[in-house]
Design a protein around this motif. Structure first.
Motif, short mmCIF file in Angstrom:
data_model
loop_
_atom_site.label_atom_id
_atom_site.label_comp_id
_atom_site.label_asym_id
_atom_site.label_seq_id
_atom_site.Cartn_x
_atom_site.Cartn_y
_atom_site.Cartn_z
N LEU A 1 76.29 26.35 78.12
CA LEU A 1 76.26 25.94 76.71
C LEU A 1 76.71 24.49 76.56
N LEU A 2 77.75 24.13 77.30
CA LEU A 2 78.23 22.75 77.28
C LEU A 2 77.13 21.80 77.71
N GLN A 3 76.45 22.12 78.80
CA GLN A 3 75.40 21.23 79.29
C GLN A 3 74.27 21.11 78.28
N GLN A 4 73.88 22.21 77.65
CA GLN A 4 72.82 22.16 76.64
C GLN A 4 73.20 21.24 75.49
N ALA A 5 74.45 21.34 75.04
CA ALA A 5 74.90 20.50 73.93
C ALA A 5 74.91 19.03 74.33
N THR B 1 80.22 15.58 89.76
CA THR B 1 78.95 14.86 89.70
C THR B 1 77.98 15.63 88.82
N VAL B 2 76.91 14.98 88.43
CA VAL B 2 75.92 15.60 87.56
C VAL B 2 75.22 16.77 88.24
N ASP B 3 75.26 16.83 89.54
CA ASP B 3 74.62 17.93 90.28
C ASP B 3 75.51 19.16 90.41
N ASP B 4 76.77 19.02 90.05
CA ASP B 4 77.71 20.13 90.16
C ASP B 4 77.68 20.98 88.89
N LYS C 1 72.31 15.59 72.97
CA LYS C 1 72.79 14.28 72.49
C LYS C 1 72.55 13.18 73.52
N ASN C 2 71.71 13.46 74.52
CA ASN C 2 71.34 12.47 75.54
C ASN C 2 72.52 11.97 76.36
N VAL C 3 73.51 12.85 76.54
CA VAL C 3 74.64 12.50 77.41
C VAL C 3 74.80 13.58 78.49
N GLY C 4 73.68 14.16 78.90
CA GLY C 4 73.71 15.23 79.88
C GLY C 4 74.16 14.82 81.26
N ALA C 5 74.24 13.52 81.52
CA ALA C 5 74.67 13.04 82.83
C ALA C 5 76.18 12.87 82.92
N LEU C 6 76.90 13.34 81.92
CA LEU C 6 78.35 13.22 81.92
C LEU C 6 78.96 13.95 83.12
N ALA C 7 79.86 13.30 83.82
CA ALA C 7 80.53 13.89 84.98
C ALA C 7 81.73 13.02 85.33
N GLY C 8 82.61 13.56 86.16
CA GLY C 8 83.75 12.78 86.64
C GLY C 8 84.89 12.67 85.65
N GLU C 9 84.87 13.47 84.60
CA GLU C 9 85.95 13.45 83.61
C GLU C 9 86.02 14.80 82.90
N TYR C 10 87.18 15.07 82.33
CA TYR C 10 87.36 16.31 81.58
C TYR C 10 86.62 16.23 80.25
N VAL C 11 86.20 17.38 79.76
CA VAL C 11 85.57 17.47 78.45
C VAL C 11 86.07 18.74 77.79
N ILE C 12 86.25 18.70 76.49
CA ILE C 12 86.70 19.86 75.71
C ILE C 12 85.50 20.49 75.01
N LEU C 13 85.39 21.80 75.13
CA LEU C 13 84.34 22.57 74.47
C LEU C 13 84.99 23.55 73.50
N VAL C 14 84.44 23.66 72.29
CA VAL C 14 84.91 24.61 71.28
C VAL C 14 83.76 25.50 70.86
N ASP C 15 83.99 26.80 70.85
CA ASP C 15 83.01 27.74 70.31
C ASP C 15 83.49 28.17 68.93
#
Length: 274
Positions: free
Chosen positions: A51-55, A88-91, A59-73
């Motif tokens: 779900l995180l990756q889809q979101a 990495t983006v492949d992980d 927004k055209n930021v699907g290549a985000l990697a190498g840092e923490y991100v917060i997800l809220v449902d």
């Protein structure tokens, strides 16, 4: 302002594995320092990573990697926050920890649905800290003194009253009254912001989980009063909070709703605090 994915140096598979192990060591820290936690099963962790990756893709930021991100449902039957990481983006995205939250509850004037999307945490909308004062109903809407209010600025929020539609709301993530409202985390109960446990607030603040842009300013020589001098910022600091709605029809066992004792602590008018 369009969202931009920060550029990180490319990693070899061995380097990516090392980065993942080191970054996911934060799981143990989360378990020690955050007192309100959710035990999300492995299948659920993978599903929310998707779900995180889809979101992010939307927004055209699907290549985000190498840092923490917060997800809220924000789904009424879930009301949960997750911290994720991938090297990495492949992980695949891997969960660090999860906790109950409260998001916007429609039905009353000035109550918005918590907005969906990807939100940049930036000093352009400077955070601030709670004074710990009570309102007329005996509620500390931002929690006890010194709790950090994560501010994402003015956005168009969906009104939860009247004929609906959209109007500007100030979107924030913050702690709540520790005695009256924190026990109610796990159900929709805010005016549109994301309420989080006090221990999670301290954890995110002390380790700089989404403070990448704040720390960049400090590195450039700026002094930011909102950052504590004794903080220990992670080198994988991120900059995004992502809000989704899983639309779950039933409440999962790992995200229980607060019980009657929690509801009994709510004073008259307590629902209006935020």
């Amino acid at each position: 302002m369009p969202l931009v994915v920060p550029q990180h140096p490319p990693l070899t598979p061995e380097e990516a594995a090392d980065e993942t192990r080191a970054a996911l060591a934060l799981r143990d820290v989360y378990a020690r320092e955050v007192t309100r936690r959710l035990r999300v099963p492995a299948a659920g962790q993978r599903a929310y990573g998707q779900l995180l990756q889809q979101a992010l893709d939307e927004k055209n930021v699907g290549a985000l990697a190498g840092e923490y991100v917060i997800l809220v449902d924000r789904a009424p039957n879930v009301q949960a926050l997750f911290v994720y990481f991938r090297a990495t983006v492949d992980d695949p995205w891997q969960m660090v920890g999860a906790s109950p939250v409260a998001t916007g509850r429609p039905g009353e004037f000035d109550h918005f649905l918590t907005p969906l999307g990807v939100f940049l945490h930036s000093p352009a909308n400077m955070d601030f800290r709670a004074e710990g004062t009570m309102n007329q109903n005996g509620i500390r809407g931002y929690g006890k003194r010194d709790m950090r209010i994560y501010d994402f600025g003015w956005i168009d929020g969906e009104r939860g009253w009247g004929k609906g539609g959209y109007s500007p709301m100030r979107f924030q993530m913050h702690a709540t009254d520790p005695d009256r409202l924190e026990p109610l985390l796990g159900i929709r109960h805010s005016k549109g912001c994301v309420r989080i446990p006090a221990s999670l607030n301290v954890f995110l603040d002390h380790h700089g989980i989404i403070d990448a842009e704040y720390e960049a300013l400090v590195a450039s020589g700026k002094s930011l009063w909102v950052l504590h001098t004794d903080r220990q910022p992670t080198r994988w600091a991120g900059r995004f909070v992502v809000v989704v709605d899983s639309a779950r029809k039933t409440r999962p066992a790992w995200s229980p709703a607060p019980g009657s004792k929690a509801h009994a602590k709510l004073p008259p008018g307590g629902d209006t605090a935020d």
